[in-house]
Design a protein around this motif. Structure first.
Motif, PDB file in Angstrom:
ATOM      1  N   LEU A 196       0.803  -1.210   0.000  1.00 22.96           N
ATOM      2  CA  LEU A 196       0.000   0.000   0.000  1.00 22.96           C
ATOM      3  C   LEU A 196       0.840   1.266   0.000  1.00 22.96           C
ATOM      4  CD1 LEU A 196      -2.759   1.493   0.491  1.00 22.96           C
ATOM      5  CD2 LEU A 196      -2.332   1.170   2.921  1.00 22.96           C
ATOM      6  N   LYS A 197       0.477   2.199  -0.851  1.00 24.13           N
ATOM      7  CA  LYS A 197       1.039   3.541  -0.828  1.00 24.13           C
ATOM      8  C   LYS A 197      -0.080   4.500  -0.426  1.00 24.13           C
ATOM      9  CE  LYS A 197       4.731   3.076  -4.266  1.00 24.13           C
ATOM     10  NZ  LYS A 197       5.283   3.624  -5.528  1.00 24.13           N
ATOM     11  N   GLY A 198       0.266   5.458   0.428  1.00 22.55           N
ATOM     12  CA  GLY A 198      -0.743   6.377   0.930  1.00 22.55           C
ATOM     13  C   GLY A 198      -1.481   7.112  -0.175  1.00 22.55           C
ATOM     14  N   SER A 199      -0.795   7.436  -1.245  1.00 20.91           N
ATOM     15  CA  SER A 199      -1.425   8.156  -2.349  1.00 20.91           C
ATOM     16  C   SER A 199      -2.542   7.341  -2.992  1.00 20.91           C
ATOM     17  CB  SER A 199      -0.374   8.509  -3.404  1.00 20.91           C
ATOM     18  OG  SER A 199       0.274   7.343  -3.899  1.00 20.91           O
ATOM     19  N   GLU A 200      -2.446   6.009  -2.879  1.00 18.71           N
ATOM     20  CA  GLU A 200      -3.471   5.159  -3.483  1.00 18.71           C
ATOM     21  C   GLU A 200      -4.805   5.289  -2.759  1.00 18.71           C
ATOM     22  OE1 GLU A 200      -0.407   1.717  -5.142  1.00 18.71           O
ATOM     23  OE2 GLU A 200      -1.672   1.303  -3.403  1.00 18.71           O
ATOM     24  N   VAL A 201      -4.762   5.520  -1.460  1.00 16.86           N
ATOM     25  CA  VAL A 201      -6.000   5.730  -0.710  1.00 16.86           C
ATOM     26  C   VAL A 201      -6.714   6.962  -1.239  1.00 16.86           C
ATOM     27  CG1 VAL A 201      -6.989   6.180   1.569  1.00 16.86           C
ATOM     28  CG2 VAL A 201      -5.053   4.612   1.337  1.00 16.86           C
ATOM     29  N   GLU A 202      -5.951   8.027  -1.471  1.00 21.60           N
ATOM     30  CA  GLU A 202      -6.533   9.249  -2.009  1.00 21.60           C
ATOM     31  C   GLU A 202      -7.102   9.009  -3.400  1.00 21.60           C
ATOM     32  OE1 GLU A 202      -3.583  12.289  -1.888  1.00 21.60           O
ATOM     33  OE2 GLU A 202      -3.221  12.080   0.267  1.00 21.60           O
ATOM     34  N   LEU A 203      -6.379   8.231  -4.216  1.00 22.08           N
ATOM     35  CA  LEU A 203      -6.842   7.963  -5.570  1.00 22.08           C
ATOM     36  C   LEU A 203      -8.170   7.210  -5.586  1.00 22.08           C
ATOM     37  CD1 LEU A 203      -3.520   6.912  -7.385  1.00 22.08           C
ATOM     38  CD2 LEU A 203      -4.916   8.930  -7.871  1.00 22.08           C
ATOM     39  N   VAL A 204      -8.260   6.153  -4.777  1.00 19.30           N
ATOM     40  CA  VAL A 204      -9.485   5.354  -4.809  1.00 19.30           C
ATOM     41  C   VAL A 204     -10.645   6.102  -4.172  1.00 19.30           C
ATOM     42  CG1 VAL A 204      -9.193   4.060  -2.651  1.00 19.30           C
ATOM     43  CG2 VAL A 204     -10.402   3.015  -4.551  1.00 19.30           C
ATOM     44  N   ASN A 205     -10.379   6.871  -3.105  1.00 21.33           N
ATOM     45  CA  ASN A 205     -11.457   7.658  -2.501  1.00 21.33           C
ATOM     46  C   ASN A 205     -11.968   8.721  -3.468  1.00 21.33           C
ATOM     47  OD1 ASN A 205     -11.911   6.457   0.019  1.00 21.33           O
ATOM     48  ND2 ASN A 205     -10.163   7.510   0.940  1.00 21.33           N
ATOM     49  N   SER A 206     -11.048   9.302  -4.232  1.00 21.69           N
ATOM     50  CA  SER A 206     -11.446  10.285  -5.236  1.00 21.69           C
ATOM     51  C   SER A 206     -12.306   9.633  -6.312  1.00 21.69           C
ATOM     52  CB  SER A 206     -10.199  10.925  -5.858  1.00 21.69           C
ATOM     53  OG  SER A 206     -10.549  11.810  -6.902  1.00 21.69           O
ATOM     54  N   LEU A 207     -11.904   8.430  -6.718  1.00 23.18           N
ATOM     55  CA  LEU A 207     -12.683   7.699  -7.726  1.00 23.18           C
ATOM     56  C   LEU A 207     -14.094   7.407  -7.212  1.00 23.18           C
ATOM     57  CD1 LEU A 207     -11.543   4.722  -9.901  1.00 23.18           C
ATOM     58  CD2 LEU A 207     -13.584   4.488  -8.511  1.00 23.18           C
ATOM     59  N   LEU A 208     -14.184   6.918  -5.979  1.00 18.67           N
ATOM     60  CA  LEU A 208     -15.493   6.586  -5.411  1.00 18.67           C
ATOM     61  C   LEU A 208     -16.351   7.834  -5.266  1.00 18.67           C
ATOM     62  CD1 LEU A 208     -14.372   4.008  -2.674  1.00 18.67           C
ATOM     63  CD2 LEU A 208     -15.346   3.518  -4.928  1.00 18.67           C
ATOM     64  N   GLU A 209     -15.732   8.947  -4.880  1.00 17.17           N
ATOM     65  CA  GLU A 209     -16.472  10.192  -4.730  1.00 17.17           C
ATOM     66  C   GLU A 209     -17.021  10.670  -6.076  1.00 17.17           C
ATOM     67  OE1 GLU A 209     -15.688  14.818  -3.296  1.00 17.17           O
ATOM     68  OE2 GLU A 209     -14.263  13.242  -2.752  1.00 17.17           O
ATOM     69  N   ARG A 210     -16.189  10.571  -7.119  1.00 17.80           N
ATOM     70  CA  ARG A 210     -16.639  10.996  -8.452  1.00 17.80           C
ATOM     71  C   ARG A 210     -17.837  10.177  -8.911  1.00 17.80           C
ATOM     72  NH1 ARG A 210     -11.182  10.659  -9.739  1.00 17.80           N
ATOM     73  NH2 ARG A 210     -11.587   8.900 -11.151  1.00 17.80           N
ATOM     74  N   HIS A 211     -17.900   8.948  -8.442  1.00 14.13           N
ATOM     75  CA  HIS A 211     -19.005   8.070  -8.837  1.00 14.13           C
ATOM     76  C   HIS A 211     -20.111   8.016  -7.782  1.00 14.13           C
ATOM     77  CE1 HIS A 211     -17.268   6.273 -12.531  1.00 14.13           C
ATOM     78  NE2 HIS A 211     -16.121   6.606 -11.963  1.00 14.13           N
ATOM     79  N   LYS A 212     -20.089   9.040  -6.912  1.00 13.97           N
ATOM     80  CA  LYS A 212     -21.169   9.237  -5.942  1.00 13.97           C
ATOM     81  C   LYS A 212     -21.351   8.059  -4.984  1.00 13.97           C
ATOM     82  CE  LYS A 212     -23.767  12.560  -8.732  1.00 13.97           C
ATOM     83  NZ  LYS A 212     -22.569  12.918  -9.522  1.00 13.97           N
ATOM     84  N   LEU A 213     -20.228   7.432  -4.602  1.00 12.26           N
ATOM     85  CA  LEU A 213     -20.265   6.451  -3.530  1.00 12.26           C
ATOM     86  C   LEU A 213     -19.733   7.153  -2.285  1.00 12.26           C
ATOM     87  CD1 LEU A 213     -19.219   2.704  -3.807  1.00 12.26           C
ATOM     88  CD2 LEU A 213     -19.408   3.947  -1.661  1.00 12.26           C
ATOM     89  N   GLU A 214     -20.644   7.766  -1.553  1.00  6.58           N
ATOM     90  CA  GLU A 214     -20.271   8.604  -0.424  1.00  6.58           C
ATOM     91  C   GLU A 214     -19.676   7.758   0.709  1.00  6.58           C
ATOM     92  OE1 GLU A 214     -23.574  10.952   0.776  1.00  6.58           O
ATOM     93  OE2 GLU A 214     -23.834  11.921  -1.178  1.00  6.58           O
ATOM     94  N   GLY A 215     -18.651   8.311   1.328  1.00  4.22           N
ATOM     95  CA  GLY A 215     -18.003   7.609   2.433  1.00  4.22           C
ATOM     96  C   GLY A 215     -16.764   6.844   2.018  1.00  4.22           C
ATOM     97  N   GLY A 216     -16.469   6.806   0.718  1.00  2.00           N
ATOM     98  CA  GLY A 216     -15.243   6.211   0.225  1.00  2.00           C
ATOM     99  C   GLY A 216     -15.054   4.754   0.604  1.00  2.00           C
ATOM    100  N   LEU A 217     -13.798   4.386   0.828  1.00  2.00           N
ATOM    101  CA  LEU A 217     -13.443   2.998   1.124  1.00  2.00           C
ATOM    102  C   LEU A 217     -14.155   2.465   2.363  1.00  2.00           C
ATOM    103  CD1 LEU A 217      -9.615   2.772   0.424  1.00  2.00           C
ATOM    104  CD2 LEU A 217     -11.378   1.282  -0.533  1.00  2.00           C
ATOM    105  N   GLN A 218     -14.292   3.331   3.365  1.00  2.00           N
ATOM    106  CA  GLN A 218     -14.944   2.888   4.589  1.00  2.00           C
ATOM    107  C   GLN A 218     -16.381   2.459   4.309  1.00  2.00           C
ATOM    108  OE1 GLN A 218     -14.116   4.823   8.367  1.00  2.00           O
ATOM    109  NE2 GLN A 218     -16.285   5.271   8.579  1.00  2.00           N
ATOM    110  N   ALA A 219     -17.093   3.263   3.547  1.00  2.00           N
ATOM    111  CA  ALA A 219     -18.476   2.930   3.206  1.00  2.00           C
ATOM    112  C   ALA A 219     -18.546   1.672   2.344  1.00  2.00           C
ATOM    113  CB  ALA A 219     -19.127   4.104   2.472  1.00  2.00           C
ATOM    114  N   LEU A 220     -17.575   1.524   1.452  1.00  2.00           N
ATOM    115  CA  LEU A 220     -17.576   0.360   0.571  1.00  2.00           C
ATOM    116  C   LEU A 220     -17.324  -0.923   1.353  1.00  2.00           C
ATOM    117  CD1 LEU A 220     -17.766  -0.887  -2.198  1.00  2.00           C
ATOM    118  CD2 LEU A 220     -15.365  -0.306  -2.591  1.00  2.00           C
ATOM    119  N   ILE A 221     -16.398  -0.882   2.326  1.00  2.00           N
ATOM    120  CA  ILE A 221     -16.136  -2.057   3.158  1.00  2.00           C
ATOM    121  C   ILE A 221     -17.394  -2.431   3.945  1.00  2.00           C
ATOM    122  CG2 ILE A 221     -14.931  -2.847   5.229  1.00  2.00           C
ATOM    123  CD1 ILE A 221     -13.128  -3.156   2.970  1.00  2.00           C
ATOM    124  N   HIS A 222     -18.029  -1.444   4.553  1.00  2.00           N
ATOM    125  CA  HIS A 222     -19.239  -1.719   5.323  1.00  2.00           C
ATOM    126  C   HIS A 222     -20.347  -2.279   4.431  1.00  2.00           C
ATOM    127  CE1 HIS A 222     -17.475  -0.183   8.866  1.00  2.00           C
ATOM    128  NE2 HIS A 222     -17.616   1.110   8.607  1.00  2.00           N
TER     129      HIS A 222
END
Length: 293
Positions: free
Chosen positions: A150-176
């Motif tokens: 894991l690289k820290g920048s990847e967390v930002e990248l995937v959260n940005s992707l999820l946000e652009r696609h209106k999946l609010e809450g990012g990775l945390q919401a997706l895991i739940h």
């Protein structure tokens, strides 16, 4: 660097002992060999398979008589290995699902893929070939190259992707959401993430650690305070989502020491000390252990 004497060392492989699966292991193997010679128990805990540990040649690189204290917990809880009297790896326990259950895991991951595409227009790829879990690639256009950590920048990248696609809450919401969907699917699956991938299956590194605590550490009467755990993915990927190495922190190991070598600062579980420095930090720790033993 820590100068405490350890009787047992649990450690991740990719990003901790070596820079990548394809990187040579010629720096860590001599250190492991010397520690085994000094009767230290070494337990590799990794999500990968035996073929990816020192190119599948670990048993050929360490003298036969030293491998009695060498163990591997691999495949995200799937495999637990020791070595026989001839130094050949033997499977001590596997946690492989029956074909019917594996097919249900595959079906569930496809349903998750379908939901992400239908509801959020997020394209994903699925790796079905793992022994007891699937990997859902959330960033199909992002190539990690050789590194699997894991690289820290990847967390930002995937959260940005999820946000652009209106999946609010990012990775945390997706895991739940993944946990909730798996329960609705009639399964108790344990999703973990390193940002790029969701890994979804019935076991984690916790199952590997639990096995070796019960079958090695406790029978040998090794004081838990002399056990050290090393990895590079202990940090929180999201506020309530720990990295995959944090799965090693189970009730059985309370009192042990935990160290994270990730070079990028992140919030860590309270029991984990950040040492940074990547692979060289872990190698320096092994060198220091050799000197004080």
């Amino acid at each position: 660097m820590e100068t405490k004497k350890y009787r047992a060392i649990f450690f991740d492989w990719d990003g901790t002992a070596v820079k990548s699966r394809k990187a040579p292991a010629d720096e860590v193997i001599p250190l492991m060999t010397e520690l085994l010679r000094q009767n230290v128990v070494l337990i590799i805990i990794s999500g990968t398979t035996y073929e990816n540990i020192a190119s599948g040649e670990l048993h050929q690189l360490i003298p036969v008589e030293l491998k009695r204290n060498l163990y591997l917990g691999l495949g995200r809880g799937a495999y637990n290995y020791g070595f026989d009297n001839d130094g050949i790896p033997i499977l001590l326990k596997s946690s492989l699902p029956k074909k019917e259950e594996l097919l249900r895991i595959h079906k569930f991951c496809f349903e998750l893929h379908y939901w992400l595409l239908e509801k959020h227009n997020i394209q994903t790829d699925i790796v079905f070939s793992r022994p007891n879990y699937c990997k859902v690639d959330l960033m199909v256009d992002y190539d990690r190259g050789d590194h699997q950590y894991l690289k820290g920048s990847e967390v930002e990248l995937v959260n940005s992707l999820l946000e652009r696609h209106k999946l609010e809450g990012g990775l945390q919401a997706l895991i739940h959401k993944t946990k909730k969907l798996s329960q609705e699917f009639g399964m108790d699956l344990k999703p973990t993430t390193d940002a790029k991938f969701l890994e979804i299956g019935p076991t984690t590194k916790a199952d590997n650690v639990r096995f070796f605590m019960e079958k090695v550490i406790i029978p040998q009467e090794i004081d838990i305070k002399t056990c050290g755990f090393w990895g590079d993915e202990f940090g929180f990927v999201a506020p309530t989502i720990k990295g995959s190495d944090a799965e090693m922190i189970i009730p059985h190991v309370e009192g042990a020491d935990f160290f994270d070598v990730n070079e990028e600062p992140s919030e860590l579980p309270r029991s984990v000390k950040s040492v940074g420095g990547g692979v060289p930090s872990f190698l320096n720790f092994l060198k220091a252990q050799i000197k004080i033993l």
